[in-house]
Design a protein around this motif. Structure first.
Motif: not given
Length: 188
Positions: A13-31
């Motif tokens: 979970a702690e790594l998945r949360d970081q990945v999701l936050a990083l993806q939100q930076l790259a693709w805002p609103g996608d996930a």
């Protein structure tokens, strides 16, 4: 610094949360925040994370499925959702992870790796061991609702691993490749 590999649904979970936050930076609103998995489980999503001291520096997912092309059946894998922390770019981390993805695909029995990227990223992926397929168009989505990579001016990148895939590599150029990963991962 280490590369950690997990089935997507098993990323801590702690790594998945970081990945999701990083993806939100790259693709805002996608996930949607808090999602455990963003890919179709039928594509056997595998997450590769470049981690240093518990911090995700770069991440990508490998998706896999059968592909019928050139009168042959292939086990195909591709890169999806590759991201690197903005402050950690230009350190070669993405290159390390993209090369590791290629090696992981081959080690896991893929006949070929194939995916799309924005045209300006072609040289980056070529430096990681991938080749562009000239004139190739990857068909995503489903057979009933196809999505052509040419619609988005994407380059198709590949690496051929098995003897059969290498023998038929030229048949992947200047043609449509009917990957059809589905309605969730419409184009990888």
């Amino acid at each position: 610094m280490e590369i950690l590999i997990f089935p997507e649904a098993e990323v801590p979970a702690e790594l998945r949360d970081q990945v999701l936050a990083l993806q939100q930076l790259a693709w805002p609103g996608d996930a949607a925040p808090g999602l455990q998995a963003i890919h179709d489980p039928a594509l056997s999503p595998l997450s590769l994370l470049l981690v240093e001291n518990g911090r995700v520096l770069s991440a990508l997912d490998i998706l896999s499925k059968s592909l019928r092309h050139a009168d042959a059946e292939f086990r195909a894998s591709g890169i999806s959702c590759m991201v690197t922390q903005p402050e950690d770019r230009s350190r070669g981390l993405g290159r390390l992870l993209a090369a590791s993805a290629r090696e992981t695909m081959q080690a896991n029995g893929a006949d070929l790796g194939i995916f799309t990227c924005d045209r300006p990223l072609r040289r980056f992926y070529q430096a990681c061991g991938w080749q562009e397929l000239p004139g190739a168009v990857l068909l995503g989505g489903t057979p009933e609702a196809p999505l052509a990579s040419s619609r988005f001016d994407k380059a198709v990148m590949a690496c051929f691993f098995s003897a059969e895939a290498k023998r038929l590599a030229a048949r992947f150029e200047r043609c449509e490749i009917a990957l059809y990963p589905g309605a969730i991962d419409t184009l990888w």
